[in-house]
Scaffold this motif. Structure first.
Motif, PDB file in Angstrom:
ATOM      1  N   GLY A  96       0.806  -1.211   0.000  1.00  0.00           N
ATOM      2  CA  GLY A  96       0.000   0.000   0.000  1.00  0.00           C
ATOM      3  C   GLY A  96       0.846   1.270   0.000  1.00  0.00           C
ATOM      4  N   LEU A  97       0.418   2.258  -0.788  1.00  0.00           N
ATOM      5  CA  LEU A  97       1.154   3.522  -0.907  1.00  0.00           C
ATOM      6  C   LEU A  97       0.387   4.697  -0.309  1.00  0.00           C
ATOM      7  CD1 LEU A  97       2.536   3.217  -4.546  1.00  0.00           C
ATOM      8  CD2 LEU A  97       3.921   3.504  -2.500  1.00  0.00           C
ATOM      9  N   THR A  98      -0.705   4.419   0.370  1.00  0.00           N
ATOM     10  CA  THR A  98      -1.571   5.508   0.827  1.00  0.00           C
ATOM     11  C   THR A  98      -0.834   6.489   1.743  1.00  0.00           C
ATOM     12  OG1 THR A  98      -3.504   4.056   0.685  1.00  0.00           O
ATOM     13  CG2 THR A  98      -3.732   6.073   1.984  1.00  0.00           C
ATOM     14  N   SER A  99      -0.169   5.987   2.755  1.00  0.00           N
ATOM     15  CA  SER A  99       0.523   6.865   3.708  1.00  0.00           C
ATOM     16  C   SER A  99       1.656   7.631   3.036  1.00  0.00           C
ATOM     17  CB  SER A  99       1.069   6.046   4.878  1.00  0.00           C
ATOM     18  OG  SER A  99       0.021   5.481   5.632  1.00  0.00           O
ATOM     19  N   ILE A 100       2.352   6.989   2.109  1.00  0.00           N
ATOM     20  CA  ILE A 100       3.468   7.637   1.421  1.00  0.00           C
ATOM     21  C   ILE A 100       2.960   8.777   0.532  1.00  0.00           C
ATOM     22  CG2 ILE A 100       5.261   7.279  -0.317  1.00  0.00           C
ATOM     23  CD1 ILE A 100       5.661   4.497   0.847  1.00  0.00           C
ATOM     24  N   ILE A 101       1.904   8.521  -0.212  1.00  0.00           N
ATOM     25  CA  ILE A 101       1.321   9.573  -1.057  1.00  0.00           C
ATOM     26  C   ILE A 101       0.796  10.715  -0.192  1.00  0.00           C
ATOM     27  CG2 ILE A 101      -0.449  10.108  -2.756  1.00  0.00           C
ATOM     28  CD1 ILE A 101       1.813   8.383  -3.823  1.00  0.00           C
ATOM     29  N   ALA A 102       0.148  10.363   0.946  1.00  0.00           N
ATOM     30  CA  ALA A 102      -0.354  11.404   1.859  1.00  0.00           C
ATOM     31  C   ALA A 102       0.790  12.262   2.387  1.00  0.00           C
ATOM     32  CB  ALA A 102      -1.122  10.759   3.008  1.00  0.00           C
ATOM     33  N   ALA A 103       1.946  11.639   2.656  1.00  0.00           N
ATOM     34  CA  ALA A 103       3.109  12.396   3.135  1.00  0.00           C
ATOM     35  C   ALA A 103       3.622  13.360   2.065  1.00  0.00           C
ATOM     36  CB  ALA A 103       4.218  11.429   3.555  1.00  0.00           C
ATOM     37  N   LEU A 104       3.658  12.908   0.819  1.00  0.00           N
ATOM     38  CA  LEU A 104       4.109  13.780  -0.269  1.00  0.00           C
ATOM     39  C   LEU A 104       3.137  14.946  -0.475  1.00  0.00           C
ATOM     40  CD1 LEU A 104       5.323  11.101  -2.838  1.00  0.00           C
ATOM     41  CD2 LEU A 104       6.736  12.603  -1.417  1.00  0.00           C
ATOM     42  N   ILE A 105       1.832  14.673  -0.366  1.00  0.00           N
ATOM     43  CA  ILE A 105       0.843  15.755  -0.478  1.00  0.00           C
ATOM     44  C   ILE A 105       1.024  16.751   0.660  1.00  0.00           C
ATOM     45  CG2 ILE A 105      -1.629  16.284  -0.350  1.00  0.00           C
ATOM     46  CD1 ILE A 105      -2.146  13.636  -1.803  1.00  0.00           C
ATOM     47  N   THR A 106       1.301  16.233   1.868  1.00  0.00           N
ATOM     48  CA  THR A 106       1.540  17.113   3.017  1.00  0.00           C
ATOM     49  C   THR A 106       2.736  18.023   2.768  1.00  0.00           C
ATOM     50  OG1 THR A 106       0.659  15.400   4.496  1.00  0.00           O
ATOM     51  CG2 THR A 106       1.956  17.166   5.500  1.00  0.00           C
ATOM     52  N   TYR A 107       3.777  17.470   2.176  1.00  0.00           N
ATOM     53  CA  TYR A 107       4.965  18.280   1.855  1.00  0.00           C
ATOM     54  C   TYR A 107       4.628  19.400   0.863  1.00  0.00           C
ATOM     55  CZ  TYR A 107       9.685  19.492   0.385  1.00  0.00           C
ATOM     56  OH  TYR A 107      10.839  20.175   0.111  1.00  0.00           O
ATOM     57  N   ILE A 124      -8.110  19.996  -0.942  1.00  0.00           N
ATOM     58  CA  ILE A 124      -7.150  18.905  -1.120  1.00  0.00           C
ATOM     59  C   ILE A 124      -7.089  18.041   0.139  1.00  0.00           C
ATOM     60  CG2 ILE A 124      -4.726  18.344  -1.465  1.00  0.00           C
ATOM     61  CD1 ILE A 124      -5.997  19.368  -3.979  1.00  0.00           C
ATOM     62  N   VAL A 125      -6.996  18.681   1.294  1.00  0.00           N
ATOM     63  CA  VAL A 125      -6.902  17.944   2.559  1.00  0.00           C
ATOM     64  C   VAL A 125      -8.167  17.139   2.822  1.00  0.00           C
ATOM     65  CG1 VAL A 125      -6.707  18.203   5.065  1.00  0.00           C
ATOM     66  CG2 VAL A 125      -5.254  19.557   3.552  1.00  0.00           C
ATOM     67  N   VAL A 126      -9.327  17.760   2.596  1.00  0.00           N
ATOM     68  CA  VAL A 126     -10.593  17.048   2.795  1.00  0.00           C
ATOM     69  C   VAL A 126     -10.675  15.825   1.888  1.00  0.00           C
ATOM     70  CG1 VAL A 126     -13.094  17.222   2.481  1.00  0.00           C
ATOM     71  CG2 VAL A 126     -11.858  19.061   3.625  1.00  0.00           C
ATOM     72  N   THR A 127     -10.239  15.979   0.653  1.00  0.00           N
ATOM     73  CA  THR A 127     -10.255  14.852  -0.285  1.00  0.00           C
ATOM     74  C   THR A 127      -9.345  13.734   0.187  1.00  0.00           C
ATOM     75  OG1 THR A 127     -10.646  16.398  -2.118  1.00  0.00           O
ATOM     76  CG2 THR A 127      -9.912  14.181  -2.691  1.00  0.00           C
ATOM     77  N   VAL A 128      -8.163  14.093   0.688  1.00  0.00           N
ATOM     78  CA  VAL A 128      -7.237  13.086   1.217  1.00  0.00           C
ATOM     79  C   VAL A 128      -7.870  12.334   2.386  1.00  0.00           C
ATOM     80  CG1 VAL A 128      -5.041  12.758   2.432  1.00  0.00           C
ATOM     81  CG2 VAL A 128      -5.157  14.272   0.449  1.00  0.00           C
ATOM     82  N   LEU A 129      -8.508  13.060   3.295  1.00  0.00           N
ATOM     83  CA  LEU A 129      -9.128  12.434   4.466  1.00  0.00           C
ATOM     84  C   LEU A 129     -10.238  11.468   4.050  1.00  0.00           C
ATOM     85  CD1 LEU A 129      -9.438  15.494   6.887  1.00  0.00           C
ATOM     86  CD2 LEU A 129      -7.653  13.746   6.827  1.00  0.00           C
ATOM     87  N   ILE A 130     -11.071  11.918   3.120  1.00  0.00           N
ATOM     88  CA  ILE A 130     -12.197  11.083   2.697  1.00  0.00           C
ATOM     89  C   ILE A 130     -11.708   9.818   1.997  1.00  0.00           C
ATOM     90  CG2 ILE A 130     -14.183  10.960   1.147  1.00  0.00           C
ATOM     91  CD1 ILE A 130     -14.692  13.911   1.718  1.00  0.00           C
ATOM     92  N   LEU A 131     -10.799   9.978   1.053  1.00  0.00           N
ATOM     93  CA  LEU A 131     -10.305   8.822   0.306  1.00  0.00           C
ATOM     94  C   LEU A 131      -9.577   7.827   1.201  1.00  0.00           C
ATOM     95  CD1 LEU A 131      -9.038  10.477  -3.005  1.00  0.00           C
ATOM     96  CD2 LEU A 131     -11.093   9.109  -2.662  1.00  0.00           C
ATOM     97  N   THR A 132      -8.912   8.321   2.229  1.00  0.00           N
ATOM     98  CA  THR A 132      -8.217   7.418   3.150  1.00  0.00           C
ATOM     99  C   THR A 132      -9.202   6.638   4.011  1.00  0.00           C
ATOM    100  OG1 THR A 132      -6.364   8.972   3.246  1.00  0.00           O
ATOM    101  CG2 THR A 132      -6.454   7.282   4.939  1.00  0.00           C
ATOM    102  N   GLU A 133     -10.276   7.317   4.429  1.00  0.00           N
ATOM    103  CA  GLU A 133     -11.219   6.696   5.360  1.00  0.00           C
ATOM    104  C   GLU A 133     -12.217   5.755   4.684  1.00  0.00           C
ATOM    105  OE1 GLU A 133     -11.371   6.700   8.675  1.00  0.00           O
ATOM    106  OE2 GLU A 133      -9.461   7.742   8.632  1.00  0.00           O
ATOM    107  N   ILE A 134     -12.468   5.939   3.390  1.00  0.00           N
ATOM    108  CA  ILE A 134     -13.500   5.114   2.746  1.00  0.00           C
ATOM    109  C   ILE A 134     -12.894   3.929   2.004  1.00  0.00           C
ATOM    110  CG2 ILE A 134     -15.082   7.060   2.514  1.00  0.00           C
ATOM    111  CD1 ILE A 134     -14.362   7.190  -0.447  1.00  0.00           C
ATOM    112  N   LYS A 135     -11.726   3.502   2.432  1.00  0.00           N
ATOM    113  CA  LYS A 135     -11.061   2.373   1.776  1.00  0.00           C
ATOM    114  C   LYS A 135     -11.968   1.142   1.759  1.00  0.00           C
ATOM    115  CE  LYS A 135      -7.139  -0.769   2.325  1.00  0.00           C
ATOM    116  NZ  LYS A 135      -5.916  -1.073   3.121  1.00  0.00           N
ATOM    117  N   THR A 136     -12.554   0.806   2.902  1.00  0.00           N
ATOM    118  CA  THR A 136     -13.412  -0.384   2.984  1.00  0.00           C
ATOM    119  C   THR A 136     -14.644  -0.231   2.120  1.00  0.00           C
ATOM    120  OG1 THR A 136     -12.658  -0.761   5.249  1.00  0.00           O
ATOM    121  CG2 THR A 136     -14.647  -1.907   4.555  1.00  0.00           C
TER     122      THR A 136
END
Length: 428
Positions: A96-107, A124-136
């Motif tokens: 999984g690359l989710t955390s790594i991509i989120a870190a690059l977006i944070t940068y 952008i931040v809201v989109t990141v939060l939603i996409l991360t949380e709705i994985k299931t």
């Protein structure tokens, strides 16, 4: 004074970057709580992401011109993330690359906050939060998709965003003001509303109460729902009230669907038809409510998927719509030229037995020498005849008690329809 404003701007941007980075980090901490206890390969959470955002901000403001420091810092962060990812694959066999991509977006938040409107960075931040949380949720939805669904989605994107903008808006003939653009626009609108209802029924509400079947089905096709539920009432004869009420509700939603068409294509006609469609909608809802409450409902759930249900973007259905649209275009102008208003009235009534959508799309886009109120009367005639054919479908296919309830419900609706038509015709 200018220096003070510059300091305030730097301070404000720094606070925004820090808070947005912290929010992403807090979400990552909650996300990592679901990981294995004691794992030695969990990427940093709240503080780490906050520091990444601050690090990007510092490097960006130190050299805003060439941005060499910011680019170099991004390279360093990327190398560290690559090392972490390599270890993660080797030790945990997870990719999984989710955390790594989120870190690059944070940068990258610093240049976003400084150069773009603040709402864009927040988006952008809201989109990141939603996409991360709705994985299931996304995983569950993807399991319901098959190859045909993606092909269908591709079809809709093609007809709506590739073909439509490139069609000519000029009439095909001086005698018949019918353009390819108008024809295709009508198809896109009808297919779009039907497709939206289809997706809701299949992926969101695929198993729900009988009544809700009528609500969603009315957006798709009240006639199709009438046929489907009338047949199902034979198989489940213990709930005739629920089936009859659902069919009537589908008719009520049909009036909402018709109003949406009018609102999109001709706001003036929508304005003059609003009161009639509202009255018809309310009467249909009341009829459905009375039928539903005439017996203590069992609340039985019915799976709404149907093997014989066609996708609204099937080629045959689109072809039928286009054929009906063209035929009604010719017939409407022929009827107006040869028989005047009486010809349009007759055609409107007959359209309800064939395809209401294509007729309405045609009459609201066509150039007729008739008043707006007369067009409203024509639309009401088409919906009334459609209710008549649905009542006959119910009489033929439905269970015995459900059949009687449908006759009473549609009878009341049709009587109100006729009264509304008479009043509208008198006003015209």
């Amino acid at each position: 004074m200018t220096e003070m404003l510059e300091i305030n701007s730097l301070f404000y941007d720094f606070i925004v970057v820090t808070l947005l980075s912290l929010i992403i980090g807090l979400e990552q901490r909650r996300h990592h709580m679901e990981e294995e206890e004691g794992s030695d390969l969990l990427f940093g959470t709240d503080r780490t992401f906050t520091f990444i955002g601050i690090f990007g901000y510092i490097l960006y403001v130190l050299e805003p011109g060439s941005k060499i420091l910011f680019i170099a810092g991004g390279g360093v962060i990327s190398v560290l993330l690559a090392i972490f990812y390599k270890e993660k694959i080797e030790k945990r066999h997870k990719f999984g690359l989710t955390s790594i991509i989120a870190a690059l977006i944070t940068y990258c938040l610093a240049p976003l906050v400084i150069t773009q409107p603040k709402w864009f960075a927040l988006l952008i931040v809201v989109t990141v939060l939603i996409l991360t949380e709705i994985k299931t949720t996304l995983f569950d939805i993807s399991k319901k998709f098959d190859k045909d669904e993606f092909i269908t989605l591709a079809k809709f994107l093609v007809i709506a965003f590739i073909i439509l903008p490139n069609l000519p808006k000029e009439p095909l003939s001086d005698k018949l003001p019918l353009s390819l653009y108008n024809m295709w626009l009508a198809l896109v609108v009808v297919s779009g509303i039907s497709y939206f209802s289809y997706l809701l029924r299949k992926f969101v509400f695929n198993t729900t109460g009988i009544i809700f079947t009528g609500v969603l089905g009315g957006l798709y096709s009240s006639t199709a729902v009438t046929l489907l539920l009338s047949r199902q009432s034979q198989e489940r004869s213990s709930q005739p009230n629920e089936y009859a009420a659902s069919i009537i509700i589908a008719t009520a939603v049909m009036y909402v669907r018709v109003f949406l068409f009018l609102l999109i294509f001709n706001s003036e006609i929508a304005y003059h038809s609003f009161i009639y469609l509202t009255v018809f909608f309310v009467v249909s809802i009341l009829a459905a409510f009375i039928i539903y409450r005439s017996k203590n409902p069992s609340g039985v759930l019915v799976k709404m998927e149907n093997k014989n249900e066609q996708n609204p973007l099937e080629f045959k259905m689109a072809l039928f719509f286009m054929v009906f649209y063209i035929v009604f275009s010719f017939l409407s102008h022929f009827a107006e030229q040869q028989f005047g208003k009486s010809g349009i009235h007759l055609l409107s009534f007959l359209a309800g037995f064939a395809d209401v959508d294509s007729f309405i799309m045609n009459i609201v886009q066509g150039k007729f020498s008739i008043s707006v109120l007369f067009i409203v009367v024509s639309i009401l005639l088409a919906t009334t005849s459609n209710n008549i054919i649905k009542m006959f479908y119910g009489m033929y296919f439905a269970e015995k008690k459900c059949k009687r309830l449908l006759i009473l419900g549609f009878g009341a609706i049709i009587i109100v329809n006729v009264l509304g038509i008479l009043y509208a015709n008198y006003s015209a």
